[in-house]
Scaffold this motif. Sequence first.
Motif, PDB file in Angstrom:
ATOM      1  N   ASP A  88       0.830  -1.217   0.000  1.00  0.00           N
ATOM      2  CA  ASP A  88       0.000   0.000   0.000  1.00  0.00           C
ATOM      3  C   ASP A  88       0.856   1.255   0.000  1.00  0.00           C
ATOM      4  N   ALA A  89       2.047   1.166   0.602  1.00  0.00           N
ATOM      5  CA  ALA A  89       2.911   2.346   0.705  1.00  0.00           C
ATOM      6  C   ALA A  89       3.545   2.727  -0.627  1.00  0.00           C
ATOM      7  N   LEU A  90       3.379   1.884  -1.644  1.00  0.00           N
ATOM      8  CA  LEU A  90       4.033   2.166  -2.939  1.00  0.00           C
ATOM      9  C   LEU A  90       3.215   3.104  -3.823  1.00  0.00           C
ATOM     10  N   GLY A  91       1.960   3.368  -3.467  1.00  0.00           N
ATOM     11  CA  GLY A  91       1.153   4.281  -4.270  1.00  0.00           C
ATOM     12  C   GLY A  91       1.810   5.647  -4.369  1.00  0.00           C
ATOM     13  N   GLY A  92       1.886   6.179  -5.578  1.00  0.00           N
ATOM     14  CA  GLY A  92       2.480   7.503  -5.778  1.00  0.00           C
ATOM     15  C   GLY A  92       3.976   7.479  -5.984  1.00  0.00           C
ATOM     16  N   SER A  93       4.555   6.290  -6.111  1.00  0.00           N
ATOM     17  CA  SER A  93       6.013   6.222  -6.303  1.00  0.00           C
ATOM     18  C   SER A  93       6.424   6.922  -7.589  1.00  0.00           C
ATOM     19  N   ASP A  94       7.493   7.695  -7.503  1.00  0.00           N
ATOM     20  CA  ASP A  94       8.059   8.278  -8.724  1.00  0.00           C
ATOM     21  C   ASP A  94       9.072   7.291  -9.307  1.00  0.00           C
ATOM     22  N   ALA A  95       9.766   7.725 -10.331  1.00  0.00           N
ATOM     23  CA  ALA A  95      10.684   6.801 -11.019  1.00  0.00           C
ATOM     24  C   ALA A  95      11.759   6.284 -10.075  1.00  0.00           C
ATOM     25  N   LEU A  96      12.293   7.169  -9.209  1.00  0.00           N
ATOM     26  CA  LEU A  96      13.366   6.735  -8.316  1.00  0.00           C
ATOM     27  C   LEU A  96      12.840   5.744  -7.275  1.00  0.00           C
ATOM     28  N   GLY A  97      11.640   6.031  -6.750  1.00  0.00           N
ATOM     29  CA  GLY A  97      11.039   5.087  -5.797  1.00  0.00           C
ATOM     30  C   GLY A  97      10.831   3.729  -6.430  1.00  0.00           C
ATOM     31  N   THR A  98      10.350   3.736  -7.672  1.00  0.00           N
ATOM     32  CA  THR A  98      10.149   2.478  -8.412  1.00  0.00           C
ATOM     33  C   THR A  98      11.476   1.755  -8.594  1.00  0.00           C
ATOM     34  N   SER A  99      12.496   2.510  -8.927  1.00  0.00           N
ATOM     35  CA  SER A  99      13.812   1.899  -9.167  1.00  0.00           C
ATOM     36  C   SER A  99      14.372   1.265  -7.902  1.00  0.00           C
ATOM     37  N   LEU A 205       7.290  -4.422   0.972  1.00  0.00           N
ATOM     38  CA  LEU A 205       8.470  -3.611   1.304  1.00  0.00           C
ATOM     39  C   LEU A 205       9.272  -4.232   2.446  1.00  0.00           C
ATOM     40  N   ASP A 206       8.583  -4.809   3.414  1.00  0.00           N
ATOM     41  CA  ASP A 206       9.298  -5.449   4.520  1.00  0.00           C
ATOM     42  C   ASP A 206      10.206  -6.551   4.012  1.00  0.00           C
ATOM     43  N   ALA A 207       9.677  -7.351   3.088  1.00  0.00           N
ATOM     44  CA  ALA A 207      10.469  -8.462   2.555  1.00  0.00           C
ATOM     45  C   ALA A 207      11.708  -7.957   1.829  1.00  0.00           C
ATOM     46  N   LEU A 208      11.586  -6.770   1.243  1.00  0.00           N
ATOM     47  CA  LEU A 208      12.730  -6.209   0.513  1.00  0.00           C
ATOM     48  C   LEU A 208      13.627  -5.357   1.414  1.00  0.00           C
ATOM     49  N   GLY A 209      13.189  -5.124   2.645  1.00  0.00           N
ATOM     50  CA  GLY A 209      13.987  -4.312   3.564  1.00  0.00           C
ATOM     51  C   GLY A 209      14.021  -2.853   3.170  1.00  0.00           C
ATOM     52  N   ILE A 210      12.940  -2.367   2.593  1.00  0.00           N
ATOM     53  CA  ILE A 210      12.883  -0.962   2.158  1.00  0.00           C
ATOM     54  C   ILE A 210      12.003  -0.172   3.118  1.00  0.00           C
ATOM     55  N   ASP A 211      12.501   0.961   3.546  1.00  0.00           N
ATOM     56  CA  ASP A 211      11.758   1.861   4.429  1.00  0.00           C
ATOM     57  C   ASP A 211      10.631   2.523   3.628  1.00  0.00           C
ATOM     58  N   ALA A 212       9.398   2.419   4.103  1.00  0.00           N
ATOM     59  CA  ALA A 212       8.253   2.973   3.375  1.00  0.00           C
ATOM     60  C   ALA A 212       8.385   4.470   3.150  1.00  0.00           C
ATOM     61  N   ALA A 213       9.156   5.132   3.972  1.00  0.00           N
ATOM     62  CA  ALA A 213       9.321   6.585   3.817  1.00  0.00           C
ATOM     63  C   ALA A 213      10.162   6.932   2.583  1.00  0.00           C
ATOM     64  N   GLN A 214      10.844   5.925   2.013  1.00  0.00           N
ATOM     65  CA  GLN A 214      11.723   6.176   0.866  1.00  0.00           C
ATOM     66  C   GLN A 214      11.011   6.009  -0.471  1.00  0.00           C
ATOM     67  N   VAL A 215       9.789   5.528  -0.436  1.00  0.00           N
ATOM     68  CA  VAL A 215       9.060   5.259  -1.679  1.00  0.00           C
ATOM     69  C   VAL A 215       7.640   5.824  -1.567  1.00  0.00           C
ATOM     70  N   GLY A 216       6.834   5.610  -2.604  1.00  0.00           N
ATOM     71  CA  GLY A 216       5.445   6.059  -2.581  1.00  0.00           C
ATOM     72  C   GLY A 216       5.342   7.575  -2.485  1.00  0.00           C
ATOM     73  N   TRP A 217       4.172   8.041  -2.083  1.00  0.00           N
ATOM     74  CA  TRP A 217       3.997   9.485  -1.961  1.00  0.00           C
ATOM     75  C   TRP A 217       4.999  10.060  -0.976  1.00  0.00           C
ATOM     76  N   ALA A 218       5.293   9.302   0.099  1.00  0.00           N
ATOM     77  CA  ALA A 218       6.173   9.809   1.150  1.00  0.00           C
ATOM     78  C   ALA A 218       7.572  10.087   0.627  1.00  0.00           C
ATOM     79  N   GLY A 219       8.039   9.232  -0.268  1.00  0.00           N
ATOM     80  CA  GLY A 219       9.414   9.376  -0.721  1.00  0.00           C
ATOM     81  C   GLY A 219       9.557  10.061  -2.062  1.00  0.00           C
ATOM     82  N   ALA A 220       8.450  10.412  -2.661  1.00  0.00           N
ATOM     83  CA  ALA A 220       8.528  10.962  -4.024  1.00  0.00           C
ATOM     84  C   ALA A 220       9.194  12.329  -4.028  1.00  0.00           C
ATOM     85  N   GLY A 221      10.128  12.492  -4.904  1.00  0.00           N
ATOM     86  CA  GLY A 221      10.804  13.775  -5.038  1.00  0.00           C
ATOM     87  C   GLY A 221      10.166  14.641  -6.095  1.00  0.00           C
TER      88      GLY A 221
END
Lengths: 259, 386
Positions: A88-99, A205-221
């Motif tokens: 759910d935290a991936l919604g709004g990811s920009d290209a870098l978040g996706t990468s 994201l947990d399985a990948l060890g990625i902080d939700a703040a780094q992706v999705g709307w939260a992490g989008a630059g």
Amino acid sequence: MKVVVCVKQIPDPADPGALDPETNTLKRDTKLILDESDSYGVEMALQLVDAAGDGEVHLVSMAANNEVGGLRTALAMGASSATIVSDDALGGSDALGTSKVLAAAIARQEPDLVLAGTESSDGYTGVVPEQVAELMGLPSVTFAKSISIEGGEAKIQRQTEAGYDDVECPLPVVVSVTAGVVEPRYPSFKGIMAAKSKPVDELDLDALGIDAAQVGWAGAGQEIVAVDEAPAREAGEVIEDDGDAHERIVAFLDDLKIL
Amino acid sequence: MDFGLTDEQEMIVDTVRAFVARELVPHENQVEATGVVAPELVAEITQKALAAGIYAANMPAELGGGGLDNLTMAMVDRAFGFTQYALHYIVARPSNILQACQGAQVDDYLLPTISGERVDCLAMSEPDAGSDVRGMSCKATRDGDHYVIKGTKHFISHADLADYVILFVATGEEETARGPKKLISSFLVDFDTPGVEVVPGYNCVSNRGYHNMIINFDNARVPASKLLGEEHRGFDVANEWLGATRLQVAAISLGRADRALSVATEWAATREQFGQKIGKFQGVSFKLADMTTKLTEAEMMTYRAAWKMDQNTMTDGDAAMAKLSATEMLQFVSDEAIQILGGMGLMDELPLERIWRDARVDRIWDGTSEIQRHIISREILRPLGA
């Protein structure tokens, strides 16, 4: 040889749905299909594994709700397995978040080669393959029109405006594949029936060890502040031929620096 | 009954639609203009269909075919029905009857036909024996370990592309309540057999490029090992395997109607006359409503019969109702589509006049509409002793 192909699942261009007026992003609540621009990477990967005589093609995709409609098409073409990342935290990811997500999922596969389309048909950012390479610390080669694996390294013809460059690169490497350079095979009936039993690893994201703040709307630059309709095409200039039309056409093309 | 598409069925239909759009439709005009499919194009389409794994989709997967069930096959045939039969046929659908092959026949005919090395055709009709199949005169006479075949078959579709024929001939006669009737046997006959001659048939208004041929048998000697099924039991073989053919005609009719309706709808929604879109006139919009209703009726009949075939509960009447309803629907839909377009509907810039012409044969081959009605009514009346 293990080849990982980045596969984007997009709304069907024939029925693309609508933009979300709050976020100015494409709603993705319809059935998703394999992005045609990624079918070239899948085909090239299948050909490389065939040529090697041994190996497998693994797909990596990121989509909401563990959607696998497009992945199944690529599996039916002949890929062996897939990873789908949903959170759910991936919604709004920009290209870098996706990468970041794709790079982490790809790394788990320890591939010899990573292929991707040059750009997706819905977002057209055209930067994800290069960002994935950077995040994984791998070399990146763009706009490949052909790839062969010889002597443990990749030999790539890289499309340019004037022709192509011959590039040699150690493995593993991330390569973006130009659309139209190979003819993607049709998913065969047997392949379609077999696809439903091929393994698809569902990760969050947990399985990948990625902080939700780094992706999705939260992490989008980036923020999409507005979407405007493309201006209507203006009427062209009509030239009546008084005997000098060819000269005016040449002058017109010269102004455009086409000649 | 649930005719909602599974994910796999949806992907299969998508694959066929993509194949039709990319590999077949671009050649339609050329085939219509010349009346032939060039041999090199036949070879190209065959190879692409084999590579795509959609060749011989009706045959069991364990034999190398597509392994589709009858309902999915109906959906596939509908998708192929979008284009013309001369091109569709090349993506072969070997006769189901070949599954009756035994012993060496499997390696000699069944398997190479599924793999595209051989091409079959089927011969039943004769100049003096159409719907009255048991009135046929072409006969096979036993002579030691051979049969000697003499007679003529006509309307033999795509015999020009085939290298052997599944042949139905008289091998005897029996007395029935309605007089003497022929006993029928079926054979696998190679075209290079001495005494077998394949010659061009007639020019047909329907299905340009898909040719009917005449096959002459002049005392052709065929080994007894080429008998398909048992002697005199050819009808049993036909009845066991040929029901699917009527469903195929029905399903293809759905695909043709899909295209005709699509063209007519687009036209009604965009063409303006008397200051408004012509679809605003009830004279046009009600046609579209009737066309859609009849198409949906035929779809239900066809998918129902196919679904019942998968459950082993389809009767001859089920298949007959599907064919009758779909082919008569196509006649109506293609004709009304032309009416909506007016003069443009008859021009070959659009596919309507072709669909209209092609539709005509569908009410005749594989059993005329009258024969289908006979089969349906027989199924109703026989239990009552009538």
